[in-house]
Design a protein around this motif. Structure first.
Motif, PDB file in Angstrom:
ATOM      1  N   ASN A 174      -9.560 -47.369  17.485  1.00 57.69           N
ATOM      2  CA  ASN A 174      -9.361 -45.979  17.881  1.00 57.69           C
ATOM      3  C   ASN A 174     -10.695 -45.234  17.996  1.00 57.69           C
ATOM      4  O   ASN A 174     -10.981 -44.563  18.994  1.00 57.69           O
ATOM      5  CB  ASN A 174      -8.474 -45.346  16.805  1.00 57.69           C
ATOM      6  CG  ASN A 174      -8.026 -43.956  17.143  1.00 57.69           C
ATOM      7  OD1 ASN A 174      -7.462 -43.713  18.190  1.00 57.69           O
ATOM      8  ND2 ASN A 174      -8.306 -43.033  16.249  1.00 57.69           N
ATOM      9  N   ALA A 191      -3.550 -45.847  25.601  1.00 56.81           N
ATOM     10  CA  ALA A 191      -2.998 -47.161  25.275  1.00 56.81           C
ATOM     11  C   ALA A 191      -3.384 -48.220  26.302  1.00 56.81           C
ATOM     12  O   ALA A 191      -3.421 -49.405  25.990  1.00 56.81           O
ATOM     13  CB  ALA A 191      -1.482 -47.071  25.157  1.00 56.81           C
ATOM     14  N   ASP A 192      -3.681 -47.800  27.537  1.00 60.26           N
ATOM     15  CA  ASP A 192      -4.135 -48.758  28.557  1.00 60.26           C
ATOM     16  C   ASP A 192      -5.368 -49.516  28.070  1.00 60.26           C
ATOM     17  O   ASP A 192      -5.578 -50.679  28.449  1.00 60.26           O
ATOM     18  CB  ASP A 192      -4.503 -48.039  29.871  1.00 60.26           C
ATOM     19  CG  ASP A 192      -3.301 -47.404  30.552  1.00 60.26           C
ATOM     20  OD1 ASP A 192      -2.162 -47.713  30.148  1.00 60.26           O
ATOM     21  OD2 ASP A 192      -3.502 -46.592  31.474  1.00 60.26           O
ATOM     22  N   TYR A 232       3.281 -46.324  14.645  1.00 57.73           N
ATOM     23  CA  TYR A 232       2.713 -46.576  15.972  1.00 57.73           C
ATOM     24  C   TYR A 232       1.761 -47.769  15.944  1.00 57.73           C
ATOM     25  O   TYR A 232       1.846 -48.680  16.771  1.00 57.73           O
ATOM     26  CB  TYR A 232       1.988 -45.332  16.491  1.00 57.73           C
ATOM     27  CG  TYR A 232       1.383 -45.552  17.858  1.00 57.73           C
ATOM     28  CD1 TYR A 232       2.186 -45.638  18.991  1.00 57.73           C
ATOM     29  CD2 TYR A 232       0.012 -45.716  18.020  1.00 57.73           C
ATOM     30  CE1 TYR A 232       1.657 -45.876  20.244  1.00 57.73           C
ATOM     31  CE2 TYR A 232      -0.543 -45.945  19.273  1.00 57.73           C
ATOM     32  CZ  TYR A 232       0.285 -46.019  20.379  1.00 57.73           C
ATOM     33  OH  TYR A 232      -0.246 -46.266  21.615  1.00 57.73           O
TER      34      TYR A 232
ATOM     35  N   LYS B  23      -1.695 -40.720  31.913  1.00 56.83           N
ATOM     36  CA  LYS B  23      -0.815 -40.431  30.777  1.00 56.83           C
ATOM     37  C   LYS B  23      -1.574 -39.752  29.638  1.00 56.83           C
ATOM     38  O   LYS B  23      -1.170 -38.709  29.141  1.00 56.83           O
ATOM     39  CB  LYS B  23      -0.190 -41.728  30.222  1.00 56.83           C
ATOM     40  CG  LYS B  23       0.690 -42.469  31.192  1.00 56.83           C
ATOM     41  CD  LYS B  23       1.332 -43.692  30.536  1.00 56.83           C
ATOM     42  CE  LYS B  23       0.372 -44.820  30.186  1.00 56.83           C
ATOM     43  NZ  LYS B  23      -0.192 -45.519  31.335  1.00 56.83           N
ATOM     44  N   SER B  24      -2.673 -40.395  29.235  1.00 61.04           N
ATOM     45  CA  SER B  24      -3.346 -39.857  28.054  1.00 61.04           C
ATOM     46  C   SER B  24      -4.118 -38.577  28.367  1.00 61.04           C
ATOM     47  O   SER B  24      -4.228 -37.703  27.505  1.00 61.04           O
ATOM     48  CB  SER B  24      -4.239 -40.902  27.390  1.00 61.04           C
ATOM     49  OG  SER B  24      -4.890 -41.662  28.357  1.00 61.04           O
ATOM     50  N   ALA B  45      -6.750 -42.131  19.992  1.00 54.86           N
ATOM     51  CA  ALA B  45      -6.989 -42.645  21.334  1.00 54.86           C
ATOM     52  C   ALA B  45      -5.672 -42.929  22.033  1.00 54.86           C
ATOM     53  O   ALA B  45      -5.589 -42.904  23.250  1.00 54.86           O
ATOM     54  CB  ALA B  45      -7.833 -43.904  21.249  1.00 54.86           C
ATOM     55  N   ALA B  46      -4.631 -43.197  21.246  1.00 52.42           N
ATOM     56  CA  ALA B  46      -3.358 -43.580  21.866  1.00 52.42           C
ATOM     57  C   ALA B  46      -2.157 -42.991  21.141  1.00 52.42           C
ATOM     58  O   ALA B  46      -1.043 -43.092  21.612  1.00 52.42           O
ATOM     59  CB  ALA B  46      -3.240 -45.103  21.900  1.00 52.42           C
ATOM     60  N   PHE B  47      -2.389 -42.398  19.983  1.00 56.07           N
ATOM     61  CA  PHE B  47      -1.318 -41.719  19.255  1.00 56.07           C
ATOM     62  C   PHE B  47      -1.734 -40.267  19.033  1.00 56.07           C
ATOM     63  O   PHE B  47      -2.872 -39.983  18.668  1.00 56.07           O
ATOM     64  CB  PHE B  47      -1.060 -42.388  17.895  1.00 56.07           C
ATOM     65  CG  PHE B  47      -0.035 -41.653  17.080  1.00 56.07           C
ATOM     66  CD1 PHE B  47       1.315 -41.935  17.241  1.00 56.07           C
ATOM     67  CD2 PHE B  47      -0.400 -40.670  16.178  1.00 56.07           C
ATOM     68  CE1 PHE B  47       2.276 -41.245  16.505  1.00 56.07           C
ATOM     69  CE2 PHE B  47       0.552 -39.973  15.448  1.00 56.07           C
ATOM     70  CZ  PHE B  47       1.887 -40.265  15.614  1.00 56.07           C
ATOM     71  N   GLU B  62       5.575 -36.412  18.064  1.00 61.66           N
ATOM     72  CA  GLU B  62       4.758 -37.585  17.748  1.00 61.66           C
ATOM     73  C   GLU B  62       4.709 -38.396  19.027  1.00 61.66           C
ATOM     74  O   GLU B  62       5.720 -38.947  19.467  1.00 61.66           O
ATOM     75  CB  GLU B  62       5.378 -38.369  16.600  1.00 61.66           C
ATOM     76  CG  GLU B  62       5.170 -37.633  15.297  1.00 61.66           C
ATOM     77  CD  GLU B  62       5.978 -38.170  14.147  1.00 61.66           C
ATOM     78  OE1 GLU B  62       6.747 -39.118  14.339  1.00 61.66           O
ATOM     79  OE2 GLU B  62       5.830 -37.611  13.052  1.00 61.66           O
ATOM     80  N   TRP B  64       3.697 -41.247  21.522  1.00 61.10           N
ATOM     81  CA  TRP B  64       3.331 -42.666  21.573  1.00 61.10           C
ATOM     82  C   TRP B  64       2.935 -43.019  23.005  1.00 61.10           C
ATOM     83  O   TRP B  64       3.770 -43.023  23.900  1.00 61.10           O
ATOM     84  CB  TRP B  64       4.522 -43.547  21.164  1.00 61.10           C
ATOM     85  CG  TRP B  64       4.917 -43.464  19.723  1.00 61.10           C
ATOM     86  CD1 TRP B  64       4.966 -42.346  18.938  1.00 61.10           C
ATOM     87  CD2 TRP B  64       5.366 -44.548  18.890  1.00 61.10           C
ATOM     88  NE1 TRP B  64       5.408 -42.671  17.685  1.00 61.10           N
ATOM     89  CE2 TRP B  64       5.663 -44.009  17.624  1.00 61.10           C
ATOM     90  CE3 TRP B  64       5.557 -45.918  19.115  1.00 61.10           C
ATOM     91  CZ2 TRP B  64       6.131 -44.797  16.570  1.00 61.10           C
ATOM     92  CZ3 TRP B  64       6.023 -46.699  18.062  1.00 61.10           C
ATOM     93  CH2 TRP B  64       6.297 -46.143  16.808  1.00 61.10           C
ATOM     94  N   ASP B  65       1.693 -43.356  23.178  1.00 58.15           N
ATOM     95  CA  ASP B  65       1.247 -43.803  24.492  1.00 58.15           C
ATOM     96  C   ASP B  65       1.554 -45.299  24.637  1.00 58.15           C
ATOM     97  O   ASP B  65       1.564 -46.031  23.646  1.00 58.15           O
ATOM     98  CB  ASP B  65      -0.264 -43.545  24.630  1.00 58.15           C
ATOM     99  CG  ASP B  65      -0.739 -43.646  26.074  1.00 58.15           C
ATOM    100  OD1 ASP B  65       0.102 -43.783  26.979  1.00 58.15           O
ATOM    101  OD2 ASP B  65      -1.962 -43.574  26.294  1.00 58.15           O
ATOM    102  N   THR B  66       1.822 -45.726  25.848  1.00 60.76           N
ATOM    103  CA  THR B  66       2.064 -47.157  26.072  1.00 60.76           C
ATOM    104  C   THR B  66       1.087 -47.679  27.132  1.00 60.76           C
ATOM    105  O   THR B  66       0.628 -46.924  27.983  1.00 60.76           O
ATOM    106  CB  THR B  66       3.489 -47.426  26.595  1.00 60.76           C
ATOM    107  OG1 THR B  66       3.659 -46.742  27.845  1.00 60.76           O
ATOM    108  CG2 THR B  66       4.529 -46.932  25.619  1.00 60.76           C
ATOM    109  N   ALA B  67       0.799 -48.956  27.041  1.00 61.07           N
ATOM    110  CA  ALA B  67      -0.114 -49.559  28.017  1.00 61.07           C
ATOM    111  C   ALA B  67       0.629 -49.723  29.348  1.00 61.07           C
ATOM    112  O   ALA B  67       1.729 -50.258  29.384  1.00 61.07           O
ATOM    113  CB  ALA B  67      -0.608 -50.905  27.508  1.00 61.07           C
ATOM    114  N   GLY B  68       0.021 -49.242  30.421  1.00 60.46           N
ATOM    115  CA  GLY B  68       0.718 -49.218  31.709  1.00 60.46           C
ATOM    116  C   GLY B  68       0.582 -50.473  32.550  1.00 60.46           C
ATOM    117  O   GLY B  68       1.281 -50.633  33.552  1.00 60.46           O
ATOM    118  N   TYR B  79       8.288 -49.702  21.977  1.00 61.18           N
ATOM    119  CA  TYR B  79       7.716 -48.360  21.876  1.00 61.18           C
ATOM    120  C   TYR B  79       8.757 -47.280  22.128  1.00 61.18           C
ATOM    121  O   TYR B  79       8.745 -46.253  21.476  1.00 61.18           O
ATOM    122  CB  TYR B  79       6.555 -48.196  22.862  1.00 61.18           C
ATOM    123  CG  TYR B  79       5.359 -49.065  22.551  1.00 61.18           C
ATOM    124  CD1 TYR B  79       4.271 -48.549  21.829  1.00 61.18           C
ATOM    125  CD2 TYR B  79       5.309 -50.390  22.961  1.00 61.18           C
ATOM    126  CE1 TYR B  79       3.182 -49.352  21.535  1.00 61.18           C
ATOM    127  CE2 TYR B  79       4.218 -51.191  22.670  1.00 61.18           C
ATOM    128  CZ  TYR B  79       3.157 -50.667  21.962  1.00 61.18           C
ATOM    129  OH  TYR B  79       2.075 -51.457  21.666  1.00 61.18           O
TER     130      TYR B  79
END
Lengths: 385, 200
Positions: A174, A191-192, A232, B23-24, B45-47, B62, B64-68, B79
């Motif tokens: 992170n 997340a990418d 998460y 997204k982020s 970075a992703a949460f 809360e 939650w980002d996901t990888a695209g 997720y």
């Protein structure tokens, strides 16, 4: 060796644990102690069943939570103090039940081994580019820290502490991502970027009993704690594991034929080392082997630091360790090349592998000789040949 | 004011969308732009987490980002399981990302929580010259599929707060049915949940 983060967390966790034990020693908590003990004893008499065991443990946590909340010993306790006691309880119970609940089924043991072997094979050829990890995120130092956090997972028995290893690993990634987005002026990848790096780090780390550890945390970590950020990050590692398990030629940015060949070569490599390991184990008198070979079989006697503790190392050792490291890498890459070579060309129908191995062994022997000579010059090594 | 709100909702919100749809960036714009007294926010970075006050409720998202990337598509159910809300993001200058968004919508409708609040975000709305997906087309699609739709721009902040505010509003109105937990990985149903469900 430990990072600051994990030191502080383990010390705070031991404080909360001793606080819990202190409270349990208080005569006023006799009834609580009785319930805890009888719960643990009741577990010994039933056969293992992860689903059911998890349910029982979680229900017990809830029952105890209610009991502690109403207990005079906790009158006026803050939410934090109360939570600490519950963490102490989780640690106490799960440490006692560890051997009864962790990696208990033969299927889990099997899955752990399969994952570990697959990761081992992937390690031999997988590069960050294969997961499209951009160069500005390729930070070996930071990755190494993250790997170390994951590798610590078996040093702990409490679900909370195991989960903490995952959290620490993910926090390092992170921070790497956040720093990269600030200093490099890249668009935040979210997340990418996070997931591919976590997958790569997991492969590099090959954490012990990955499947069993995840399952254990999932089943026995207090459910109310499996939410939000910890949930998460946990989910990310579960999905990294799942990706690795399903990983095939189509999962990577890599030529499919190249992938298959690399996996074949890695498999062969694996078999060679397994064979060597089993030979080393079954040979009652390794010293009767051909001269110069015996040190290669388990490799350890060439590497005097295998039994060394971090505290024993001196600054001078660094140079020596570096040279040993270079030797190991050279040997390993020679081995890989030699093993891959016959399978890639596929010309000779007559057992190309043993021939390849002869070459490697000769090379190894030469290197072993060099190391022995080098070693003679160093007087302060902790262990001799 | 958050402190006077009489209903606290914890809502897991999942972000789905093609790689590079923003997204982020969208979430960062939202999370950094909000300030609610006495409420912590998380900027990872992703949460991410952020709290919004709407009507009589405080909604803590809360996120939650996901990888695209396509190669991680099969991991997405882990997720979105237990999510109270989802934002499906596409890039208005990229037709393929819109097609991908439709796939996500179908998947969520088939497998997600039936009470899930779903939003479709046509991001990068500032890139008018490069537009490939007409707003009307997306609007019609959203209506047909029971989503609400907004074109957003993380760059200019257009509609960014609005989309989260709208989700918060809808969440506070939803009569929650028992929700599957957010954290079932080994296919084990759990009783506890941290999702949108607030006691009615």
């Amino acid at each position: 060796m430990d990072t600051v983060a994990s030191q502080s967390s383990s010390s705070s966790s031991s404080v909360m644990f001793y606080d819990f034990l202190d409270k349990m020693r208080n005569p006023a908590s006799l009834n609580l102690v009785k319930s805890i003990k009888s719960f643990i004893v009741s577990f010994q008499f039933s056969s293992a069943n992860p689903e059911n065991d998890s349910k029982r443990v979680q229900e017990f946590f809830s029952t105890m939570e209610a009991a502690i909340m109403e207990h005079p010993l906790w009158a006026g306790a803050t939410d934090d103090e109360f939570d600490c006691s519950m963490e102490g309880l989780e640690k106490y119970i799960m440490t006692k039940l560890f051997s009864r609940t962790f990696a208990i089924s033969p299927e889990d043991v099997q899955i752990d081994q399969e994952i570990s072997e697959k990761i081992h094979m992937l390690q031999s050829f997988l590069r960050p580019e294969h997961l499209d990890i951009p160069p500005f995120l390729q930070n070996e130092a930071s990755w190494l820290l993250a790997e170390k956090e994951l590798q610590k997972i078996n040093a702990f028995r409490a679900p909370r502490e195991k989960l903490h290893c995952i959290m620490s690993c993910c926090r390092i990634i992170n921070n790497l991502l956040l720093n990269a987005s600030m200093s490099e002026n890249h668009v935040v990848g979210g997340a990418d970027d996070f997931l591919p790096v976590l997958i790569y780090v997991t492969i590099k780390a090959n954490p012990p009993q990955l499947h069993s550890n995840l399952k254990y945390i999932q089943l026995y970590r207090r459910q109310e704690k499996m939410v939000s950020e910890p949930a998460y990050y946990f989910t990310n590692l579960v999905s990294a594991k799942s990706f690795i398990v399903q990983l095939d030629a189509k999962s990577l940015s890599m030529d499919e034929i190249e992938f298959e060949e690399s996996m074949q070569a890695a498999k062969l490599d694996c078999k060679v080392s397994q064979l060597e390991a089993s030979q080393a184990q079954t040979d009652p008198l390794p010293s009767t082997r051909m001269h110069g070979m015996k040190t290669n079989i388990d490799g350890r006697s060439n590497y005097p630091y295998m039994e060394a503790e971090p505290g024993e190392l001196t600054v001078e050792d660094v140079e020596r360790l570096l040279s040993l490291y270079k030797d190991v890498v050279t040997k390993y890459s020679n081995l890989c090349r030699a093993v891959r070579h016959p399978s890639a060309t596929r010309t000779g129908p007559s057992l190309p592998v043993p021939k390849g191995r002869d070459d490697i062994l000769l090379q190894l022997e030469g290197q072993a000789q060099m190391i022995r000579e080098e070693k003679a010059e160093v007087s302060d090594t902790p262990k001799g040949c | 004011m958050a402190t006077t709100a009489n209903k606290n909702i914890n809502a897991k919100l999942v972000l789905l969308g093609d790689v590079g749809a923003g997204k982020s960036s969208l979430v960062l714009r939202f999370v950094k732009g909000q300030f609610v007294e006495f409420q912590e926010s998380t900027i990872g970075a992703a949460f991410f987490s952020q709290t919004l006050a709407v009507n009589d409720a405080t909604v803590k998202f809360e996120i939650w980002d996901t990888a695209g990337q396509e190669r991680y598509h099969s991991l997405a159910p882990m997720y979105y399981r237990g999510a109270a809300a989802a934002i499906i993001v596409y890039d208005i200058s990229n037709q393929a990302s819109f097609e991908r968004a439709k796939k996500w919508v179908q998947e969520l409708q088939a497998q997600g929580n039936p009470n899930m609040v779903m939003a479709l975000a046509g991001n990068k709305a500032d890139l008018l010259d490069a537009r490939k997906v007409a707003a009307e087309e997306a609007q019609v699609y959203a209506q047909e599929n029971g989503l609400f739709f907004m074109e957003t721009s993380a760059k200019t902040a257009t509609n960014v707060n609005d989309i989260f505010y709208e989700i918060a509003k809808r969440l506070s109105q939803v009569q929650p049915a028992p929700n599957p937990s957010g954290m079932v990985i080994m296919d084990r149903p759990t009783e506890r949940t941290a999702s949108a469900a607030c006691c009615s």
